[in-house]
Design a protein around this motif. Structure first.
Motif, short mmCIF file in Angstrom:
data_model
loop_
_atom_site.label_atom_id
_atom_site.label_comp_id
_atom_site.label_asym_id
_atom_site.label_seq_id
_atom_site.Cartn_x
_atom_site.Cartn_y
_atom_site.Cartn_z
N TYR A 23 0.83 -1.21 0.00
CA TYR A 23 0.00 0.00 0.00
C TYR A 23 0.87 1.26 0.00
CZ TYR A 23 -2.84 3.73 2.09
OH TYR A 23 -3.44 4.92 2.37
N LYS A 24 1.87 1.29 0.89
CA LYS A 24 2.73 2.47 1.00
C LYS A 24 3.51 2.71 -0.30
CE LYS A 24 3.23 2.16 6.03
NZ LYS A 24 4.16 1.87 7.16
N GLU A 25 3.98 1.63 -0.92
CA GLU A 25 4.74 1.75 -2.17
C GLU A 25 3.84 2.22 -3.31
OE1 GLU A 25 8.08 1.66 -4.65
OE2 GLU A 25 7.90 1.56 -2.46
N ILE A 26 2.61 1.71 -3.35
CA ILE A 26 1.66 2.10 -4.40
C ILE A 26 1.32 3.59 -4.29
CG2 ILE A 26 -0.71 1.80 -5.24
CD1 ILE A 26 -0.45 -1.17 -4.32
N SER A 54 -7.76 6.92 -0.25
CA SER A 54 -7.16 5.76 0.41
C SER A 54 -7.18 5.94 1.92
CB SER A 54 -5.72 5.57 -0.07
OG SER A 54 -4.93 6.67 0.34
N TYR A 55 -7.03 4.81 2.64
CA TYR A 55 -6.89 4.83 4.09
C TYR A 55 -6.28 3.51 4.53
CZ TYR A 55 -11.26 2.10 4.06
OH TYR A 55 -12.22 1.15 3.83
N THR A 56 -5.82 3.47 5.77
CA THR A 56 -5.15 2.27 6.26
C THR A 56 -5.82 1.74 7.53
OG1 THR A 56 -3.58 3.54 7.59
CG2 THR A 56 -2.93 2.99 5.33
N GLY A 74 -4.06 -1.81 3.72
CA GLY A 74 -4.45 -0.51 3.20
C GLY A 74 -5.51 -0.65 2.14
N PHE A 75 -6.39 0.34 2.06
CA PHE A 75 -7.48 0.33 1.09
C PHE A 75 -7.28 1.49 0.12
CE2 PHE A 75 -8.97 -1.41 5.06
CZ PHE A 75 -9.74 -2.51 4.70
#
Length: 246
Positions: free
Chosen positions: A166-169, A200-202, A209-210
């Motif tokens: 998620y963080k990389e995306i 987005s949110y986590t 992550g979404f």
């Protein structure tokens, strides 16, 4: 699919206000057949005598759509959460002063199809997805991620990723790379579609992550396939007594 709603336009001058943003799709050339092409972004130039609508040259990624008399086009006018849609034949064109671009004329529709964006209801379905991120459409190098859908609609998708991915995306999206999603519906019918980041949110506790995406320039046939799949899933869920919010 929801029933089509046809709405009469009471104030043409207000509805076709100069400067209003529109999307133009080419349906059929006057000479020879051509697949639906678009959308091309354009603006309403002016309404002539409450009869003829003049629009600016439709553009797509810097390229103009040059129309000729007899070409059939589809016009989308977005107003808030509603899209008003109608078809029309190009009547004529004239060059804009001091430019190489044209204005195009068609009859101003007095009745339009009203499409509420809620027709793209979201259904909680879990599908395996592959996310592909690349700098350019012709770029052979890409970065791929695996995830699962949380929900799906005819207009977009929400995907769940492990937190590290998620963080990389999110980082790659902020660098304005192109993003594509691939998943299967209807007995291995593969969807491969360009998408655009929405929000987005986590969930740090679950370490996931979404990310929500909207489909970008999705072909009508592909969108219809997704919607048919969702209606079939909806019926299946109701038969099983599964409750959900649409």
């Amino acid at each position: 699919m929801p029933e089509e709603i046809i709405e009469k336009i009471n104030n043409l001058n207000e509805f076709y206000k100069p400067g209003t943003k529109i999307d133009v799709f080419l349906i059929l050339r006057s000479v020879g057949k051509e697949d639906l092409d678009g959308p091309y972004a354009s603006l309403i130039s002016f309404l002539d005598n409450n009869e003829v609508l003049w629009i600016e040259t439709p553009m797509k990624q810097g390229y103009p759509l040059i129309l000729t008399s007899g070409d059939l086009v589809l016009i989308n006018i977005k107003k808030g959460k509603i899209i008003y849609q109608f078809q029309g034949l190009i009547l004529e064109r004239k060059r804009e002063p001091n430019t190489n671009l044209f204005l195009f004329a068609l009859n101003a529709a007095k009745e339009v199809k009203k499409i509420e964006r809620r027709q793209f209801f979201r259904l909680p379905v879990v599908l395996d997805v592959k996310l592909t991120i690349k700098k350019d459409i012709k770029d052979k190098d890409s970065i791929n991620f695996k995830g699962k859908t949380k929900d799906l609609s005819g207009g977009g998708v929400k995907v769940v990723f492990k937190l590290s991915d998620y963080k990389e995306i999110i980082k790659l999206i902020k660098e304005e790379n192109l993003v594509f999603i691939e998943f299967e519906i209807d007995k291995k019918k593969k969807i491969n579609q360009k998408i655009k980041f929405v929000n987005s949110y986590t969930d740090n506790e679950s370490k996931i992550g979404f990310i929500s995406f909207c489909f970008e320039n999705i072909p009508r046939g592909v969108q219809d396939s997704i919607i048919r799949f969702l209606f079939a899933k909806q019926r299946e869920m109701k038969q099983k007594g599964i409750e959900f919010n649409d």
